[in-house]
Design a protein around this motif. Structure first.
Motif, PDB file in Angstrom:
ATOM      1  N   VAL A  54     -18.971 -46.871 -56.524  1.00 14.37           N
ATOM      2  CA  VAL A  54     -18.711 -48.280 -55.856  1.00 14.37           C
ATOM      3  C   VAL A  54     -19.994 -49.072 -56.642  1.00 14.37           C
ATOM      4  CG1 VAL A  54     -19.616 -49.252 -53.438  1.00 14.37           C
ATOM      5  CG2 VAL A  54     -18.353 -46.966 -53.549  1.00 14.37           C
ATOM      6  N   GLY A  55     -19.773 -50.131 -56.563  1.00 11.03           N
ATOM      7  CA  GLY A  55     -20.549 -51.401 -57.321  1.00 11.03           C
ATOM      8  C   GLY A  55     -20.040 -52.589 -57.408  1.00 11.03           C
ATOM      9  N   VAL A 216     -12.611 -45.882 -58.034  1.00 11.70           N
ATOM     10  CA  VAL A 216     -13.361 -46.831 -58.228  1.00 11.70           C
ATOM     11  C   VAL A 216     -13.176 -48.105 -57.559  1.00 11.70           C
ATOM     12  CG1 VAL A 216     -14.271 -48.180 -60.295  1.00 11.70           C
ATOM     13  CG2 VAL A 216     -13.121 -45.720 -60.540  1.00 11.70           C
ATOM     14  N   THR A 217     -13.984 -48.691 -56.859  1.00 12.96           N
ATOM     15  CA  THR A 217     -14.112 -49.651 -55.977  1.00 12.96           C
ATOM     16  C   THR A 217     -15.396 -50.394 -55.796  1.00 12.96           C
ATOM     17  OG1 THR A 217     -13.252 -50.233 -53.622  1.00 12.96           O
ATOM     18  CG2 THR A 217     -14.656 -48.170 -53.955  1.00 12.96           C
ATOM     19  N   HIS A 218     -15.080 -51.594 -55.264  1.00 10.89           N
ATOM     20  CA  HIS A 218     -16.346 -52.518 -54.899  1.00 10.89           C
ATOM     21  C   HIS A 218     -16.368 -52.606 -53.644  1.00 10.89           C
ATOM     22  CE1 HIS A 218     -13.144 -55.419 -54.158  1.00 10.89           C
ATOM     23  NE2 HIS A 218     -13.779 -56.045 -53.377  1.00 10.89           N
ATOM     24  N   ASP A 219     -15.495 -51.876 -52.483  1.00  8.45           N
ATOM     25  CA  ASP A 219     -15.201 -51.891 -51.326  1.00  8.45           C
ATOM     26  C   ASP A 219     -15.890 -50.484 -50.541  1.00  8.45           C
ATOM     27  OD1 ASP A 219     -14.496 -51.904 -48.495  1.00  8.45           O
ATOM     28  OD2 ASP A 219     -12.340 -52.510 -49.223  1.00  8.45           O
ATOM     29  N   ALA A 223     -14.315 -46.639 -49.259  1.00 14.31           N
ATOM     30  CA  ALA A 223     -15.208 -45.639 -49.571  1.00 14.31           C
ATOM     31  C   ALA A 223     -15.175 -44.599 -48.117  1.00 14.31           C
ATOM     32  CB  ALA A 223     -16.449 -45.885 -50.132  1.00 14.31           C
ATOM     33  N   TRP A 224     -15.486 -45.357 -47.165  1.00 10.81           N
ATOM     34  CA  TRP A 224     -15.775 -44.893 -46.033  1.00 10.81           C
ATOM     35  C   TRP A 224     -14.312 -44.183 -45.545  1.00 10.81           C
ATOM     36  CZ3 TRP A 224     -19.701 -43.961 -42.419  1.00 10.81           C
ATOM     37  CH2 TRP A 224     -19.559 -43.504 -41.304  1.00 10.81           C
ATOM     38  N   LEU A 260     -23.560 -52.723 -48.012  1.00  8.46           N
ATOM     39  CA  LEU A 260     -22.929 -52.401 -46.827  1.00  8.46           C
ATOM     40  C   LEU A 260     -23.023 -53.633 -45.665  1.00  8.46           C
ATOM     41  CD1 LEU A 260     -24.500 -48.976 -46.128  1.00  8.46           C
ATOM     42  CD2 LEU A 260     -22.123 -49.696 -46.062  1.00  8.46           C
ATOM     43  N   SER A 261     -24.119 -54.672 -46.092  1.00  9.85           N
ATOM     44  CA  SER A 261     -24.160 -55.563 -45.183  1.00  9.85           C
ATOM     45  C   SER A 261     -22.980 -56.717 -45.249  1.00  9.85           C
ATOM     46  CB  SER A 261     -25.471 -56.626 -45.466  1.00  9.85           C
ATOM     47  OG  SER A 261     -25.189 -57.298 -46.680  1.00  9.85           O
ATOM     48  N   VAL A 262     -22.106 -56.549 -46.065  1.00  5.44           N
ATOM     49  CA  VAL A 262     -21.081 -57.676 -45.867  1.00  5.44           C
ATOM     50  C   VAL A 262     -19.856 -57.033 -44.961  1.00  5.44           C
ATOM     51  CG1 VAL A 262     -21.563 -58.485 -48.603  1.00  5.44           C
ATOM     52  CG2 VAL A 262     -19.676 -56.388 -48.206  1.00  5.44           C
ATOM     53  N   LEU A 263     -19.773 -55.752 -44.600  1.00  6.75           N
ATOM     54  CA  LEU A 263     -18.995 -55.322 -44.019  1.00  6.75           C
ATOM     55  C   LEU A 263     -18.976 -56.017 -42.336  1.00  6.75           C
ATOM     56  CD1 LEU A 263     -19.091 -51.580 -44.563  1.00  6.75           C
ATOM     57  CD2 LEU A 263     -17.478 -53.109 -45.221  1.00  6.75           C
TER      58      LEU A 263
END
Length: 334
Positions: A54-55, A216-219, A223-224, A260-263
């Protein structure tokens, strides 16, 4: 802690690594300078394990994935598969790519519009000279959830929905019976209603075939939902990693906290200042310090690590199953 939990954690800790990056560095020339796209990464993926990488865009995730696939050669360090260092000879790479397959984010771009579904899935088996081509194609489409497979043989990509096209791409990878899938943003281009179906498919393939995967993800929400472990990457290096539930419910690195704060369920939004630094000019000290909300708020100064954040380099994280973070503040308050 129950006996079952102890057994599960022991199994996780002792699960042998199938695909590994060991002290991996990948550099590129950029305007007369060296860009450190991957700057010391240790990462392991065990048999039947799903790891999320993630990134933000530009952090080095795709370069790391391409290097694990053998598409880029490391400047230093090594990729290991099944305990052996990757051999970059043409025959060895061809054999390796049967075992480690790529699933791209854009199924429309991945599929030749002039090729039928059958031709798209048969391409890999033909390259590798596998017998029983029709049976392989039918089996791969069926495993990818396109049933009955024969109904899709003569269709073209434009005749399929976005979810069906992504299933064809996955079937193309499954046709070679790989051990590892590297999925680069596998649901980024899909409607929300279809994303869950593709994630469920990847989980089912892990259960039925014992497949391992690097997603591979930015999300972090993705991932969760899919990963066993998560590795958070920033400016060419993994800055936090560990079991997905542990990292995402109690993140220790300020960068992970900001992601995480954008969730939607996050109680507080963290807005990072600026963009990730130029990989040809990685700052001294903690590479995140120029954007770090903990340093900017004075919290790092309160525990006496603000000077270390700006000047003292952090160790490269090892590839271990437990939770870890490369952060002076996290170390000070733990």
């Amino acid at each position: 802690m129950t006996e079952t939990q102890t057994t599960d954690e022991t199994a996780e800790a002792t699960r042998p690594a199938l695909l590994e990056a060991r002290d991996l560095h990948v550099e590129f020339s950029s305007r007369g300078r060296r860009a450190r796209a991957v700057d010391g990464v240790n990462l392991s993926i065990g048999q039947g394990e799903i790891v999320a990488l993630v990134g933000e865009s530009g952090c080095g995730k795709t370069t790391l994935a391409r290097t694990l696939l053998g598409l880029e050669r490391p400047t230093s360090g090594e990729v290991r598969f099944g305990g052996a260092a990757l051999d970059y000879g043409s025959k060895a790479l061809k054999a390796y790519r049967r075992q480690v397959q790529l699933v791209l984010q854009d199924p429309t771009g991945s599929l030749n519009p002039r090729h039928t579904v059958y031709e798209a899935v048969a391409e890999g088996p033909r390259i590798h000279g596998l017998p029983d081509e029709r049976e392989i194609v039918a089996s791969a489409l069926s495993r990818a959830g396109l049933r009955p497979p024969e109904r899709f043989f003569l269709r073209y990509p434009h005749e399929l929905s976005g979810g069906q096209r992504q299933r064809v791409v996955i079937a193309g990878a499954l046709a070679l019976d790989p051990k590892v899938l590297i999925a680069d943003e596998p649901v980024a281009s899909l409607d929300a209603s279809v994303r869950g179906e593709i994630l469920a498919l990847l989980l089912r393939l892990r259960e039925e075939l014992g497949l391992s995967a690097l997603v591979v993800t930015h999300d972090l929400g993705l991932a969760w939902n899919i990963a066993d472990r998560v590795a958070v990457m920033y400016l060419g290096r993994i800055v936090e990693s560990g079991p997905v539930e542990q990292v995402l419910t109690a993140p220790r690195h300020p960068y992970t906290q900001a992601l995480l704060s954008v969730l939607p369920e996050s109680p507080e939004r963290v807005v990072l200042s600026g963009e990730p630094p130029d990989p040809t000019r990685i700052p001294g000290g903690c590479r995140f310090h120029a954007r770090c909300q903990v340093l900017a708020s004075g919290k790092a100064a309160e525990v006496g690590v603000d000077a270390k954040c700006r000047s003292e380099l952090l160790d490269i994280l090892p590839a271990v199953p437990g939770a870890q973070a490369a952060c002076h503040y996290a170390e000070a308050v733990s």
